[in-house]
Each structure stands twice: as structure tokens, then as C-alpha cells.
Design an enzyme around this catalytic site. Structure first.
Site, PDB file in Angstrom:
ATOM      1  N   LYS A  56       0.837  -1.209   0.000  1.00 30.40           N
ATOM      2  CA  LYS A  56       0.000   0.000   0.000  1.00 30.40           C
ATOM      3  C   LYS A  56       0.876   1.264   0.000  1.00 30.40           C
ATOM      4  CE  LYS A  56      -3.491   2.806   0.498  1.00 30.40           C
ATOM      5  NZ  LYS A  56      -4.506   3.104  -0.500  1.00 30.40           N
TER       6      LYS A  56
ATOM      7  N   LYS B 206       0.042  11.694   5.718  1.00 28.09           N
ATOM      8  CA  LYS B 206       0.387  10.579   6.620  1.00 28.09           C
ATOM      9  C   LYS B 206       1.053   9.449   5.835  1.00 28.09           C
ATOM     10  CE  LYS B 206      -2.836   7.738   6.772  1.00 28.09           C
ATOM     11  NZ  LYS B 206      -3.564   6.546   6.471  1.00 28.09           N
TER      12      LYS B 206
HETATM   13  P1  NAD Z   1     -12.260   8.828   7.512  1.00 26.99           P
HETATM   14  O1  NAD Z   1     -11.571   9.776   8.399  1.00 26.99           O
HETATM   15  O2  NAD Z   1     -13.351   9.300   6.603  1.00 26.99           O
HETATM   16  O3  NAD Z   1     -12.864   7.608   8.373  1.00 26.99           O
HETATM   17  C1  NAD Z   1     -12.321   7.119   9.561  1.00 26.99           C
HETATM   18  C2  NAD Z   1     -13.467   6.889  10.540  1.00 26.99           C
HETATM   19  O4  NAD Z   1     -12.950   6.287  11.720  1.00 26.99           O
HETATM   20  C3  NAD Z   1     -14.160   8.187  10.970  1.00 26.99           C
HETATM   21  O5  NAD Z   1     -15.563   8.052  10.759  1.00 26.99           O
HETATM   22  C4  NAD Z   1     -13.837   8.321  12.458  1.00 26.99           C
HETATM   23  O6  NAD Z   1     -14.897   8.881  13.214  1.00 26.99           O
HETATM   24  C5  NAD Z   1     -13.616   6.871  12.830  1.00 26.99           C
HETATM   25  N1  NAD Z   1     -12.760   6.677  14.014  1.00 26.99           N
HETATM   26  C6  NAD Z   1     -11.545   7.226  14.260  1.00 26.99           C
HETATM   27  N2  NAD Z   1     -11.069   6.777  15.443  1.00 26.99           N
HETATM   28  C7  NAD Z   1     -12.002   5.932  15.926  1.00 26.99           C
HETATM   29  C8  NAD Z   1     -12.089   5.161  17.102  1.00 26.99           C
HETATM   30  N3  NAD Z   1     -11.122   5.189  18.016  1.00 26.99           N
HETATM   31  N4  NAD Z   1     -13.200   4.413  17.296  1.00 26.99           N
HETATM   32  C9  NAD Z   1     -14.199   4.403  16.385  1.00 26.99           C
HETATM   33  N5  NAD Z   1     -14.171   5.104  15.238  1.00 26.99           N
HETATM   34  C10 NAD Z   1     -13.090   5.875  15.029  1.00 26.99           C
HETATM   35  O7  NAD Z   1     -11.107   8.121   6.655  1.00 26.99           O
HETATM   36  P2  NAD Z   1     -11.264   7.254   5.306  1.00 26.99           P
HETATM   37  O8  NAD Z   1     -11.070   8.136   4.133  1.00 26.99           O
HETATM   38  O9  NAD Z   1     -12.452   6.378   5.396  1.00 26.99           O
HETATM   39  O10 NAD Z   1      -9.935   6.379   5.426  1.00 26.99           O
HETATM   40  C11 NAD Z   1      -9.800   5.291   6.323  1.00 26.99           C
HETATM   41  C12 NAD Z   1      -8.485   4.596   6.053  1.00 26.99           C
HETATM   42  O11 NAD Z   1      -8.489   4.090   4.707  1.00 26.99           O
HETATM   43  C13 NAD Z   1      -7.259   5.505   6.175  1.00 26.99           C
HETATM   44  O12 NAD Z   1      -6.200   4.797   6.728  1.00 26.99           O
HETATM   45  C14 NAD Z   1      -6.989   5.898   4.743  1.00 26.99           C
HETATM   46  O13 NAD Z   1      -5.629   6.229   4.559  1.00 26.99           O
HETATM   47  C15 NAD Z   1      -7.398   4.643   3.999  1.00 26.99           C
HETATM   48  N6  NAD Z   1      -7.839   4.821   2.614  1.00 26.99           N
HETATM   49  C16 NAD Z   1      -8.667   5.859   2.270  1.00 26.99           C
HETATM   50  C17 NAD Z   1      -9.063   5.988   0.939  1.00 26.99           C
HETATM   51  C18 NAD Z   1      -9.955   7.123   0.495  1.00 26.99           C
HETATM   52  O14 NAD Z   1     -10.058   7.358  -0.735  1.00 26.99           O
HETATM   53  N7  NAD Z   1     -10.620   7.858   1.377  1.00 26.99           N
HETATM   54  C19 NAD Z   1      -8.646   5.082  -0.027  1.00 26.99           C
HETATM   55  C20 NAD Z   1      -7.836   4.015   0.360  1.00 26.99           C
HETATM   56  C21 NAD Z   1      -7.431   3.902   1.687  1.00 26.99           C
END
Ligand code: NAD
Length: 294
Positions: A171, A239
Site C-alpha cells: 500500500k 500521513k
Molecule cells: P475517515 O476519516 O473518513 O474515516 C475514519 C473513521 O474512523 C471516521 O468516521 C472516524 O470517526 C472513525 N474513528 C476514528 N477513530 C475511531 C475510534 N477510536 N473508534 C471508532 N471510530 C473511530 O477516513 P477514510 O477516508 O475512510 O480512510 C480510512 C483509512 O483508509 C485511512 O487509513 C486511509 O488512509 C485509507 N484509505 C482511504 C481511501 C480514500 O479514498 N478515502 C482510499 C484508500 C485507503
């Protein structure tokens, strides 16, 4: 049908959990903010009041959280997943985090008789909604095979890439390529606009030649419109560039273009654009060229 606890219902996690529910799995979600859980319930899932409640009775637990400290807290912390889940539970962390944290989670889970995979994804929000993610999994072959019925509901390219942590290493390479490609597409757009070329037409032909890539195909239209609603936030890509840099240093390899892309991403973050989509790299290129960012 598998009983699944799903923690982290953000941009990616919510549609993924909803797709699992749609496929007939029994999905209980937990998120720090309640609104996301209500949206999951509206799409056929259940909501939980805590991490331990979400994993109660689960055969599979999936986490989709922002960063390494979040995964450490939710997986390894007191009252967390490993504290609460039953031995034999399959834990699948799909967040993008540091490979060494993925290995710590695998070791911590194994000590409590759990099976652990790191299975980060690529494909963005649309890939999550369409269940067309690419999923790169680290862990044992047997655990990867056991996860297939769940992972196949989320992605179309699901590949076992090696032992614990290997999914995160792959990744990191993905994020290196994506950041560099966005930067080059941004530079091409500013270059084309400065020459007064029909940029829509240019993008169409470029997307289908040797320069073609997923950013030109899926992101260029949004870039031309200066639509920077996330998608994938700059702060998350910032990050990820930190993860890439540290992993490159650890392996003793240099990533000169990756380092530059990482610095540009850091600049966006520092000046307060962390909440924009990562295609906002285009704003910087415009400014560096003395053209007003729109
Ligand atoms: P996001 O911030 O939209 O979602 C994360 C969620 O986790 C939030 O709703 C937050 O409230 C929740 N959260 C955080 N800490 C928590 C806890 N302790 N307990 C319960 N809930 C908690 O982020 P995202 O865009 O969905 O990304 C999530 C992961 O996937 C990241 O690591 C990101 O790098 C990866 N990712 C994102 C994408 C994208 O296009 N958005 C694509 C591939 C990978």
C-alpha cells in the site's frame, strides 16, 4: 452469512460495511461519531455502543481507521478488539498504517489465539461504493483463504502479497505512485491551460495513450473543474508519504521523486488544505507557476 464487527465508518468504512450487509452478512458497526452508525443501520447493518460491543459474538472484525495510533488504540488498547474478541476471531485491518504497527497487531492478536490480516485497499471512495477495491493482504495463506468470502464482497482484485505487514508495504508503494502521478497530471493541466489548448480534449487523448493512468481517467475531470471535495484527504496522503519515506529509509533505498511529492503534500497540509482532496496538488502547481489558484 458471517457475523462481522466493523469499526470505523468513514468515507471508506461506511460503504464497505454497507456492502457486506447487502451481501447478506450480519454487520455490527461502531464509529466514534453516531451519525455514521445511523447511516449503516439505514443500509441493513446494526450499531454498537462501543468497540467491545461491536466485536461481541463476531467471527470477523474489520477496522477502517485513519492512522496508526487509531489502529493501535482500537486493536491493542484496553477494552479494544484483541481484549474483547473471542479466540479464533479473524481480525482484518484495512486502514493504511505503518507496516511495523501491522506486525505488532498480528503478534498481539496471535498471543490471544486470533488470526490477523493487514489488508489495506486502493480504489478510493467510488471503489468502496462499487465494491471494486484492490485489496493487498499480508498474513498467512490460511487466514487469507478464510477471509475470502468477506473480502470478495469488497473488492474485485484481492491478492495475498506476503506475511504480516506486507499488505501495508505494498500500500505504501501504491501511495508513492498515486502522489507522484497526481503531481504530474497537475503539472500537465497547468501546462496545457497556459498554452490555451482544449484541455478536455487533451485529457481524453492522453488518458488513452502511453501516458494514460487512473488519475487521468478518474480524477482529471474533477481537477479541471477545481473540485477538491474529498475523496481522499490531503492529511491522509500526507500521513502515507511519511510511511513511504520511513519504509524507504529502513530498506536503504532512495525515492527522490517521492520525496518531492511528499514535500508538496506536506506544504498543502501545513497551509491548511489538509481537508481537501489530494488532487489539490494542482493548486500548488498553479501558484508556483504564478497563475492564480481557482
Ligand atoms: P475517515 O476519516 O473518513 O474515516 C475514519 C473513521 O474512523 C471516521 O468516521 C472516524 O470517526 C472513525 N474513528 C476514528 N477513530 C475511531 C475510534 N477510536 N473508534 C471508532 N471510530 C473511530 O477516513 P477514510 O477516508 O475512510 O480512510 C480510512 C483509512 O483508509 C485511512 O487509513 C486511509 O488512509 C485509507 N484509505 C482511504 C481511501 C480514500 O479514498 N478515502 C482510499 C484508500 C485507503
Amino acid at each position: 452469512m458471517t457475523r462481522i464487527g466493523f469499526i470505523g465508518l468513514g468515507i471508506m468504512g461506511l460503504p464497505m460495511a454497507a456492502n457486506l450487509a447487502k451481501a447478506g452478512h450480519d454487520v455490527t458497526g461502531y464509529n466514534r461519531s453516531a451519525a455514521a452508525m445511523e447511516r449503516l443501520v439505514a443500509q441493513g447493518g446494526r450499531s454498537a455502543s462501543s468497540v467491545s460491543h461491536a466485536v461481541e459474538g463476531a467471527e470477523v472484525v474489520i477496522t477502517m481507521l485513519p492512522d496508526s495510533p487509531d489502529v493501535e488504540a482500537v486493536m491493542l488498547g484496553e477494552g479494544g478488539v484483541i481484549d474483547s474478541a473471542a479466540p479464533g476471531t479473524l481480525l482484518i485491518d484495512m486502514s493504511t498504517i505503518r507496516p511495523e504497527v501491522a506486525r505488532q497487531v498480528a503478534t498481539g492478536g496471535a498471543a490471544r489465539g486470533m488470526r490477523v490480516l493487514d489488508a489495506p485497499v486502493s480504489g478510493g471512495e467510488q471503489g468502496a461504493i462499487d465494491a471494486k477495491l484492490s485489496i493487498m493482504a499480508g498474513g498467512s495463506e490460511a487466514d487469507f483463504d478464510a477471509a475470502q468470502p468477506v473480502l470478495q464482497c469488497l473488492g474485485t482484485t484481492v491478492v495475498h502479497v506476503g506475511p504480516a505487514g506486507a499488505g501495508q508495504t505494498v500500500k505504501a508503494a501504491n501511495q508513492l505512485i498515486v502522489a507522484g502521478t497526481i503531481e504530474l497530471v497537475a503539472e500537465a493541466i497547468v501546462f496545457l491551460e497556459a498554452h490555451g489548448v482544449d484541455t478536455e480534449a487533451a485529457v481524453r487523448v492522453l488518458a488513452n495513450g502511453l501516458a494514460g493512468n487512473a488519475i487521468l481517467q478518474r480524477k482529471a475531470q474533477g481537477m479541471l473543474a477545481r473540485d477538491y471535495r474529498p475523496g481522499f484527504r490531503v492529511e491522509l496522503h500526507h500521513k502515507d508519504m511519511g510511511i513511504v519515506q520511513a519504509a524507504a529509509r529502513e530498506a536503504g533505498v532512495v525515492i527522490p521523486l517521492g520525496a518531492l511529492a511528499g514535500q508538496l503534500m506536506a506544504s498543502l497540509q501545513s497551509r491548511g488544505d489538509g481537508g481537501l482532496d489530494h488532487t489539490a496538488l494542482l493548486k500548488l502547481v498553479e501558484e508556483l507557476s504564478g497563475r492564480s489558484a481557482s
